[in-house]
Design a protein around this motif. Structure first.
Motif, PDB file in Angstrom:
ATOM      1  N   GLU A1093       0.944  -1.204  -0.150  1.00 10.29           N
ATOM      2  CA  GLU A1093       0.006  -0.029  -0.029  1.00 10.29           C
ATOM      3  C   GLU A1093       0.988   1.134  -0.071  1.00 10.29           C
ATOM      4  N   ASN A1094       1.813   1.314   0.691  1.00 16.85           N
ATOM      5  CA  ASN A1094       2.874   2.329   0.675  1.00 16.85           C
ATOM      6  C   ASN A1094       4.331   1.911   0.753  1.00 16.85           C
ATOM      7  N   GLU A1095       5.160   2.820   0.677  1.00 18.90           N
ATOM      8  CA  GLU A1095       6.703   2.486   0.648  1.00 18.90           C
ATOM      9  C   GLU A1095       7.123   1.939   1.937  1.00 18.90           C
ATOM     10  N   GLU A1096       6.588   2.703   2.874  1.00 13.87           N
ATOM     11  CA  GLU A1096       7.023   2.145   4.388  1.00 13.87           C
ATOM     12  C   GLU A1096       6.736   0.713   4.808  1.00 13.87           C
ATOM     13  N   ILE A1097       5.806   0.164   4.220  1.00 10.45           N
ATOM     14  CA  ILE A1097       5.229  -1.176   4.385  1.00 10.45           C
ATOM     15  C   ILE A1097       5.932  -1.999   3.614  1.00 10.45           C
ATOM     16  N   GLY A1098       6.214  -1.754   2.439  1.00  9.48           N
ATOM     17  CA  GLY A1098       7.251  -2.663   1.786  1.00  9.48           C
ATOM     18  C   GLY A1098       8.502  -2.710   1.980  1.00  9.48           C
ATOM     19  N   SER A1099       9.184  -1.628   2.686  1.00  6.99           N
ATOM     20  CA  SER A1099      10.411  -1.691   3.053  1.00  6.99           C
ATOM     21  C   SER A1099      10.421  -2.490   4.354  1.00  6.99           C
ATOM     22  N   HIS A1100       9.405  -2.536   5.333  1.00  5.96           N
ATOM     23  CA  HIS A1100       9.229  -3.185   6.482  1.00  5.96           C
ATOM     24  C   HIS A1100       9.161  -4.715   6.215  1.00  5.96           C
ATOM     25  N   ILE A1101       8.527  -4.986   5.068  1.00  8.24           N
ATOM     26  CA  ILE A1101       8.356  -6.386   4.735  1.00  8.24           C
ATOM     27  C   ILE A1101       9.775  -6.912   4.501  1.00  8.24           C
ATOM     28  N   LYS A1102      10.397  -6.171   3.555  1.00  9.00           N
ATOM     29  CA  LYS A1102      11.747  -6.697   3.075  1.00  9.00           C
ATOM     30  C   LYS A1102      12.842  -6.633   4.223  1.00  9.00           C
ATOM     31  N   HIS A1103      12.878  -5.896   5.031  1.00  7.92           N
ATOM     32  CA  HIS A1103      13.680  -5.898   6.353  1.00  7.92           C
ATOM     33  C   HIS A1103      13.624  -7.222   7.151  1.00  7.92           C
ATOM     34  N   ARG A1104      12.132  -7.220   7.516  1.00  6.35           N
ATOM     35  CA  ARG A1104      11.674  -8.404   8.205  1.00  6.35           C
ATOM     36  C   ARG A1104      12.144  -9.787   7.587  1.00  6.35           C
ATOM     37  N   VAL A1105      12.020  -9.845   6.306  1.00 10.09           N
ATOM     38  CA  VAL A1105      12.403 -10.939   5.495  1.00 10.09           C
ATOM     39  C   VAL A1105      13.854 -11.276   5.426  1.00 10.09           C
ATOM     40  N   GLN A1106      14.472 -10.109   5.413  1.00 13.98           N
ATOM     41  CA  GLN A1106      15.955 -10.181   5.554  1.00 13.98           C
ATOM     42  C   GLN A1106      16.435 -10.632   6.812  1.00 13.98           C
ATOM     43  N   GLU A1107      15.951 -10.282   8.036  1.00 13.87           N
ATOM     44  CA  GLU A1107      16.312 -10.653   9.326  1.00 13.87           C
ATOM     45  C   GLU A1107      16.049 -12.038   9.305  1.00 13.87           C
ATOM     46  N   LEU A1108      14.957 -12.568   8.795  1.00 15.78           N
ATOM     47  CA  LEU A1108      14.611 -14.350   8.918  1.00 15.78           C
ATOM     48  C   LEU A1108      15.620 -14.726   7.832  1.00 15.78           C
ATOM     49  N   GLY A1109      15.972 -14.307   7.018  1.00 16.70           N
ATOM     50  CA  GLY A1109      17.152 -14.842   6.167  1.00 16.70           C
ATOM     51  C   GLY A1109      18.448 -15.349   6.948  1.00 16.70           C
ATOM     52  N   HIS A1110      18.918 -14.098   7.785  1.00 16.78           N
ATOM     53  CA  HIS A1110      20.215 -14.055   8.599  1.00 16.78           C
ATOM     54  C   HIS A1110      19.921 -15.240   9.544  1.00 16.78           C
ATOM     55  N   GLY A1111      18.538 -15.383  10.095  1.00 18.31           N
ATOM     56  CA  GLY A1111      18.368 -16.551  10.935  1.00 18.31           C
ATOM     57  C   GLY A1111      18.141 -17.751  10.472  1.00 18.31           C
ATOM     58  N   CYS A1112      17.921 -17.924   9.203  1.00 16.98           N
ATOM     59  CA  CYS A1112      17.846 -19.077   8.623  1.00 16.98           C
ATOM     60  C   CYS A1112      19.656 -19.695   8.091  1.00 16.98           C
ATOM     61  N   ALA A1113      19.930 -18.469   7.787  1.00 12.99           N
ATOM     62  CA  ALA A1113      21.472 -18.722   7.340  1.00 12.99           C
ATOM     63  C   ALA A1113      22.230 -19.409   8.616  1.00 12.99           C
ATOM     64  N   ALA A1114      22.151 -18.823   9.748  1.00 15.10           N
ATOM     65  CA  ALA A1114      23.026 -19.233  11.033  1.00 15.10           C
ATOM     66  C   ALA A1114      22.472 -20.505  11.511  1.00 15.10           C
TER      67      ALA A1114
END
Length: 1555
Positions: A1093-1114
């Motif tokens: 819906e807006n850029e802030e929400i999109g950025s938040h989604i990407k950041h959370r998915v990246q955090e999950l990726g770091h956890g999965c890699a570990a």
């Protein structure tokens, strides 16, 4: 959630007490007051959170209470951050400093490793240039990053140094990521193993460091963002002080250039920095107007950064200039820019706090305009630029005489002393001089500033001379109309001359800018065309002479295109150029024949036409040849292809100019209706093109700030255009002064919006990167260029000779010369066409790649033969893990090139050679690694599988290369090979997937997780790196998929944690599954962020998915370590996975998705809840069927009937609201979904109570009632899913149509439930009602069966056959019920029929869509499944008719309907047998059952034997052996283990203890 809220409340309470204690001990009253205020805010937020937690605890199922708790927790988080801001900021900055140090160190090591790898004798020439280029870019960023770290450490409390560190870190990420990708791509091509391993490890370390730097920079940016404006202002003020010192050094004669500075480089840097500052200012104005302080701070930082580059460039220009006056002017104008920019940032800071204040916005716009003017003055001070400006002024001053048509006669010479012939001669002479000056100006624009100064000065003088001659010729005109036409042509020449000077000025400022050369050539041709047009009208010569002169001038102009064609001339493809050359050569041949014949016969008018035709053909021919030469040079594998920019600044500039002219026309007092409509059309056309360009640029950029600005600029242009169109309509209706004034006023906002957009688009960051042609590419260009030059020179000689022959056709020597020129032109054209066909891009590279792949295939065949004969010697000096890693890396790089190569083969011939060479270079290392890995594999089947799959990949690549070579990048030819190309791409993609799966399985089984971690890291980086186009689906589609994938990840994570304690050897497949799931999640997150819906929400989604990726890699890394150490104790295993798993990150991702679309997320949750209700109803049906659903006490159905009817009506109202809110707000949609779920839950409960009240003695009626509410629940689930898909869609969308259908089904099922409830206690009609409900249910199931959507899962033909048996029983039951006409039999038939037909349709579709089922067999099975269901429906309808009107004739017809159903069942069984193939056997055959039991027993015995072989005795002190007691189990174990001699006595003793 409530438990976590309690923990949070306690923690914040402790923090409040700590802050109060600090405030009491603070000596500064101001600081004490601030601390107490922060403590109060924090305490209030804690109290609100506690109240919300109490509400959530009191109503645990309330979504509204949970949302309030989330909002309160978010408010508490913000208050906590505000209270502990300084401490948090300091900690985050320290973390960023550490991450920046690690990144700089890792980058330095990677650069050293890359240089060492390039210096090895066996280094491949493949991706090394790209790696070297990326290393150079990173090397330029490392000092800035180190400087930022040192500045932050030296001044830890300085906001400017902290922001400088953040900016340097963010600037480091993109080039660092490109270097990691280039290093990984280069690893497989490096044959020296030590260098390859070193580079690979360094690239991995750098990737990890970049990930940490990205996270640290994001968090530091959030903490320090509000200080951007102050930091930018401070930086600009410091730049002013530094520039004052430079000015003092220049006055004292002590200003020296820095090492590496040249005048060309500094002048280019000054021009680029000017564009960057203009772009940042436009962005700053837009963000301030919107009141976005964070983004306005970023824009201010960009302004300051551009000004720093401008100050450095100005210093360099001044230091390299020997003239003190020029030094002073350059430094003074730069100082003026800094001064006005400082005022701009101050005004922006004030205006940001008052976004709605028009006065502050007006002041800001005035200051911004002053900065823009100062920038223009600064650029104009460059050497050469002043002379161009002088020439432009000279052209403008000379053209003032032409401004007014009404004053044309007074401006002309009052008396013409010369004759018409003298004026004509002077005009011809001046035209030749001006055309020659234009050619020299084009050449000088690529030379030194001194050359440009001389050429522009001469052009201004020659233009004045030409204008004088033109004015004199106008004075000789016999009529007013002729005089006006001459003046109009002179105006055109003046405008084209100004455009030529501007193009030359732009090219001299930035010689590497894309398309400027082509624009300059086009401007020069426009000057020549304008001159020719005037000469043709004004001069009187023998027929054909003017045409010859015009043609010679045109050839002189286009000859410049062949001088060093290193930039594209136009947009033609290579084969388009070849077609153009062929077409123009035919036209030229006909024209040359016409020239000679007409000159010989004296047909001079036809002669002139032939000359003009030949000139046009020669110009088109030359353009095509120059473009083809450029494409040949670019296509050489050693050349570096250009990269398309985000926008085309020239397009924006042209649109800006056209809109300005149209708006100026609208503002003229005397504009007519036709002029108004023409201007409106121009405005609409160009503003629409600008908005489309902004939309595409916004979709393609990964920079959130640029994305936001493009969108905002497009909105401003669109809104101001709409307002202007309204005033134009009013003006078109009535041409009054009021309407004209309104229209004139409406043009101002549009012009301002377009100016801001053009300034923003001029940022060099958005421009294209031109190609760099290698020496080999230049050599390949030579035959084409030489042939075209020879042709052009001979064509000029031919026209000059023909000009003479037209006057004197009886000159034999001239005819001989003409024939020689004609022969030379023909020979040159033939050579050119031959060269273009021989030099077709990509053909040589395809042949070389095909030869290399054939060699690889031979090596693989030899290795396979050696493996078959057990003679494949193990490769020494490298581990199997390293070989698998090499194979994985090579296969990944190959997979990335499949689609680009196919696209090049379709229509991009210039890219074909690059892509083919890049792909081919990976097959030799892949082959070597595959043979080496196979040689180290102990299992022979695995050996052969690895070699065979590698060979399959090479063969599919060979097929793709053959097809690509045939297509050649020619769109016309590729149309015939499209199908073959698609097939080759699909085959190669499948081969890559198969080989990748095999390698990942082998790696995960061995605990090698490096490839998996790389895949996860790559998925994380791709979220930020590459831009993407418009998303194909809506946010709801991506949200649904991501929720499902995230939940699957959570399940896998939990299973991995469990297996770490019980079965560590099973962690490999789970880690592989986790990697695959995260890759899918990341691939969906990128378009989901764009569609949010807006850029802030999109950025938040990407950041959370990246955090999950770091956890999965570990987690994957720890799982690999655990597999390698599985011999340790359980307690040690737990510590490896004892860290918190990434389950919390999964919840963060789900929360981010929910924030994106709360309504659709509520629909997803509601659909899941409805699925649970349906499962609960299925369980209840099982109890009812078994006769165990008993009533409670003495209740009757009448006690529940009214409750069922009321709840059903409430559900109908809820579903109406749900459908209505599909196009409404997300909040209302969420409420409607939650209300619907609550109502269906109550309805299911009350129906279950009503069914129980019927008593266990009537189970069939109970089942009928529960089935009715189950149908309602299923319809509601489908309706919720359809509502989710249709959310936010327009009325003509297919999802809305599906929503309407689902709503109809919902109403039908609720109506059916109401009828069933009313008929339950009616013994005469309840059977009929049950049969009607079953018929409707079967029709709905049949509709799902006939839909094109594949089933969620597949099943075996055996399951399908098993389901058909129920139909036989149901058919017999239906015939019996029709004959007996008893309501009890009818109810039993209805229940059995519902279950049998639904199970058959489901099993039929699942079996038909099995991957191994042929398409014809699938169609056959689906056809007979549909026939069977339709036949059974007819049978039930006939039974219903028989119940209503029983007669012997109707009962006899039941047999015919049952036979039709039986025939369909037979066909279904035959289709199932065809699915299974010739090897199908009846699973009910006793022989087959016995064989399966024996095989199962044998497998169990083998598994037991393997376990027993692994048993080892525990280490104990030596004691005398215990007496051996034989146990009956020992005999069976000994038999399983082998002969008795193989089992030593200690092993037997161990077994005795085991048993």
């Amino acid at each position: 959630m409530v438990r976590q809220a309690r923990i949070l409340a306690q923690a914040t309470s402790d923090l409040v007490n700590a802050i109060k204690a600090d405030a009491e001990g603070e000596s500064d009253l101001e600081n004490s007051r601030k601390l107490l205020s922060a403590a109060k805010i924090l305490a209030d937020a804690t109290a609100k959170m506690v109240e919300a937690a109490k509400g959530a605890a009191a109503y645990p199922d309330s979504e509204e209470q949970q949302q309030r708790l989330r909002e309160a927790a978010e408010g508490l988080r913000m208050a906590t951050n505000a209270a502990a801001q300084n401490a948090i900021k300091k900690k985050l900055v320290q973390r960023l400093e550490h991450a920046a140090k690690q990144a700089a160190a890792s980058a330095t090591q990677t650069i050293a490793a890359a240089q060492h790898a390039a210096s090895t004798p066996k280094a491949s020439a493949g991706p090394q240039p790209l790696l070297a280029q990326s290393c150079k870019a990173v090397a330029e960023q490392i000092p800035l990053l180190v400087q930022g770290v040192r500045g932050s450490q030296a001044q830890p409390d300085s906001p400017s140094t902290q922001l400088a560190l953040i900016a340097a870190s963010q600037s480091f990420l993109q080039p660092g990521g490109k270097m990691v990708a280039a290093a990984k791509a280069s690893v497989p091509t490096i044959q020296d193993q030590a260098s390859a391993m070193q580079l690979s490890q360094c690239a991995k370390n750098l990737g990890t460091a970049l990930a940490e730097l990205r996270t640290a920079a994001q968090k530091a940016q959030e903490a320090c963002g509000p200080l951007e404006m102050d930091s930018a202002l401070s930086l600009v003020q410091n730049l002013e002080k530094d520039l004052q010192e430079v000015k003092a050094a220049a006055r004292d004669g002590k200003l020296k250039p820095l090492p590496g500075e040249t005048m060309e480089k500094c002048a280019q840097d000054l021009g680029n920095s000017t564009k960057a500052v203009s772009s940042a200012i436009a962005q700053l104005l837009g963000e301030v107007a919107q009141g976005n302080e964070n983004y306005a701070g970023i824009a201010a930082r960009d302004v300051a950064g551009g000004l720093r580059s401008l100050a450095q460039a100005a210093r360099g220009v001044a230091a390299l200039t020997s003239d003190p006056a020029v030094q002073a002017i350059v430094l003074d104008t730069a100082s003026d820019v800094l001064d006005k920019a400082s005022s701009l940032i101050e005004e922006a800071k004030k205006a940001a706090g008052h976004p709605g204040d028009p006065e502050s916005q007006q002041r800001l716009a005035q200051v911004a305009k002053a900065v823009t003017q100062a920038l223009n003055r600064c650029v104009s001070c460059l050497p050469g630029q002043r002379d161009v400006d002088n020439a432009l002024r000279a052209v403008g001053d000379a053209s003032k005489r032409l401004l007014s048509d009404s004053n044309a006669r007074p401006l002309l010479p009052p008396s013409c002393t010369g004759t018409f012939q003298e004026a004509q001669s002077r005009l011809n002479e001046a035209a030749a001089g001006l055309n020659q000056a234009a050619t020299e100006l084009v050449q000088a624009s690529r030379g030194t500033p001194q050359d440009l100064a001389r050429a522009s000065g001469r052009f201004g003088q020659d233009f004045s001379t030409f204008l004088e001659a033109g004015v004199e010729m106008a004075g000789q005109a016999p009529s007013q109309e002729d005089r006006a036409q001459v003046v109009s042509n002179l105006k055109g020449i003046s405008m084209s001359s100004s455009k030529l000077l501007l193009a030359a000025k732009a090219l001299s400022t930035d010689p590497a800018a894309p398309n400027l050369k082509s624009q300059l050539a086009a401007a020069a041709r426009a000057v020549t065309d304008s001159i020719n047009q005037l000469i043709t009208m004004c001069t009187q010569q023998a027929p054909g002479q003017k045409e010859c002169d015009n043609a010679l001038r045109e050839l002189e102009t286009v000859r410049e295109l062949l001088e060093n064609p290193v930039q594209p001339i136009n947009d033609m493809s290579y084969f388009g150029c070849l077609d153009s050359v062929m077409e123009n050569s035919k036209v030229l041949g006909e024209a040359m024949t016409g020239i000679s014949q007409n000159a010989k016969n004296g047909n001079l008018p036809e002669f002139g036409e032939a000359i003009s035709t030949a000139s046009k053909a020669l110009c088109g021919f030359t353009e095509a040849a120059a473009q083809a030469a450029y494409l040949v040079g670019v296509s050489d594998p050693n050349s570096q292809a250009g990269q398309q920019g985000l926008v085309e600044p020239t397009q924006f500039a042209r649109a800006n100019q056209a809109i300005q002219m149209a708006c100026h026309s609208l503002g003229e007092p005397g504009c007519t209706q036709a002029q108004v409509l023409s201007a409106a059309t121009i405005v609409a056309k160009h503003t629409s093109a600008l908005c489309n360009s902004c939309r595409l640029a916004s979709a393609r950029t990964a920079n959130p700030t640029a994305k936001r600005q493009f969108v905002q600029s497009a909105k401003e242009v669109a809104n101001s255009t709409a307002n202007l169109v309204k005033t134009i309509k009013a003006l078109d209706g009535a041409f009054t002064e009021e309407n004209r004034a309104q229209c004139r006023a409406a043009t101002a906002p549009l012009l301002e919006a377009v100016d801001n957009l053009s300034a923003f688009a001029s940022n060099p960051e958005f421009s294209s990167i031109p190609a760099q042609i290698s020496p080999e590419g230049r050599a390949a260009m030579e035959p084409i260029v030489i042939s075209a030059k020879t042709m052009l020179e001979s064509a000029g000689g031919l026209i000059q000779t023909a000009r003479a022959l037209a006057v004197n056709p009886r000159d034999p020597p001239s005819w001989s010369v003409l024939a020689g020129h004609s022969r030379t032109v023909s020979d040159s054209i033939k050579k050119l066409i031959t060269s273009m066909r021989d030099k077709a891009p990509g053909q040589l590279e395809c042949e070389a790649a095909i030869a290399g792949l054939n060699s690889c295939l031979r090596d693989l065949d030899q290795a396979s033969l050696a493996a078959v004969s057990q003679q494949l010697a193990p490769r020494e000096g490298i581990s199997q893990e390293a070989l698998h890693t090499q194979m994985l890396t090579a296969v990944q790089e190959i997979s990335h090139l499949i689609e680009p190569l196919a696209n090049a083969a379709r229509a991009e011939a210039s890219q074909l050679g690059h892509k083919v060479s890049q792909m081919a270079q990976y097959f030799e290392p892949l082959t070597l690694a595959a043979v080496g890995a196979a040689s180290k594999t102990l299992s022979h089947p695995q050996q052969m599988a690895l070699l065979d799959q590698t060979k399959t990949l090479a063969e599919s690549a060979l097929q793709l290369l053959y097809t690509a070579k045939e297509a050649g990048g020619n769109p016309k030819q590729a149309a015939h090979t499209q199908e073959a190309l698609e097939e080759a791409v699909q085959m190669m993609t499948e081969a890559v997937e198969d080989l990748t799966t095999t390698l990942n399985e082998a790696a995960s089984a061995a605990g090698v997780v490096g490839g998996m971690v790389d895949s996860i890291t790559q998925a994380i980086n791709q979220l930020d790196e590459g831009p993407m186009g418009e998303p194909e689906g809506s946010f709801v589609d991506y949200q649904t998929t991501m929720v499902r994938t995230a939940k699957a990840i959570a399940v896998t994570v939990q299973e991995m944690v469990t297996k770490s304690n019980t079965s560590p050897e099973e962690l490999g497949p789970l880690a592989n599954q986790l990697t695959s799931d995260y890759g899918r999640l990341a691939s969906e997150a990128k378009p989901a962020a764009v569609a949010a819906e807006n850029e802030e929400i999109g950025s938040h989604i990407k950041h959370r998915v990246q955090e999950l990726g770091h956890g999965c890699a570990a987690l994957v890394t720890k799982a690999g370590a655990l597999q390698c150490k599985c011999a340790r104790r359980v307690s040690e295993k737990v510590t490896i996975l004892g860290h918190p798993p990434p389950a919390l990150s999964v919840s963060h991702v789900l929360a981010a998705l929910q924030a994106g679309n709360r309504g659709t997320q509520a629909c997803i949750t509601a659909a899941s809840a409805v699925s649970g209700i349906i499962a609960d109803l299925d369980t209840t049906i099982m109890f009812a069927t078994a006769g165990t659903l008993n009533r409670e006490g003495t209740e009757t159905f009448a006690d529940h009937r009214e409750g069922i009817l009321k709840t059903a009506k409430v559900l109908v109202e809820d579903t109406k609201v749900l459908v209505q809110n599909a196009a409404g707000s997300q909040e209302k949609l969420a409420q409607a979904a939650q209300s619907s779920v609550a109502t269906i839950t109550r309805l299911a409960d009350v129906v279950k109570l009503g069914a129980a009240s019927l008593g266990a003695e009537d189970p069939e009626t109970q089942v009928v009632l529960i089935n009715a509410v189950k149908d309602v629940a299923k319809a509601l689930g489908d309706l919720i899913s359809a509502t989710k898909a249709a959310a936010g869609k327009v009325g003509d969308d297919p999802a809305v149509w599906q929503l309407k259908n689902s709503a109809k089904v919902m109403v039908t099922n609720v109506t059916s439930l109401l009828k069933t409830v009313k008929a339950v206690e009616d013994e005469a009609t309840k059977g009929t009602r049950a049969l009607e409900a079953t018929t409707e249910h079967i029709r709905q199931e049949l509709a799902v069966f006939c839909s094109p959507e594949p089933p969620a899962k597949t099943s075996t033909p055996e399951d399908f056959i098993r389901m058909t048996k129920g139909i036989t029983m149901a058919t017999a039951k239906a015939v019996a019920a029709g004959n007996s006409c008893r309501q009890e039999d009818v109810i039993a038939t209805a229940n059995l029929s519902r279950r049998a037909i639904a199970d058959m349709l489901r099993a039929c579709k699942e079996a038909a869509y099995h991957p191994e089922v042929a398409p014809d067999v699938r169609l056959r099975a689906l056809h007979y499944g549909r026939e069977c269901a339709n036949g059974y429906l007819e049978l039930l309808d006939h039974v219903l008719l028989t119940l209503q009107k029983p007669s012997p004739e109707l009962k006899q017809q039941l047999t015919g309907h049952s036979k039709r159903v039986a025939g369909s069942v037979t066909e279904l069984i035959q289709a199932a047998e065809a699915m299974k193939g010739t090897e199908w056997v009846d699973p009910e055959d006793p022989t087959v059952i016995a064989e399966n039991e024996l095989l199962g027993a044998a497998a169990a015995i083998e598994a037991a034997a393997k376990k027993l072989e692994q048993l080892k005795p525990r280490a104990k002190p030596k004691v005398s052996p215990a007496p051996f007691l034989f146990h009956p189990h020992h005999g069976r174990c000994l038999h399983a283990l082998g002969p008795p001699k193989c089992l030593p006595l200690p092993r037997v003793l161990t077994l005795q203890k085991y048993y």
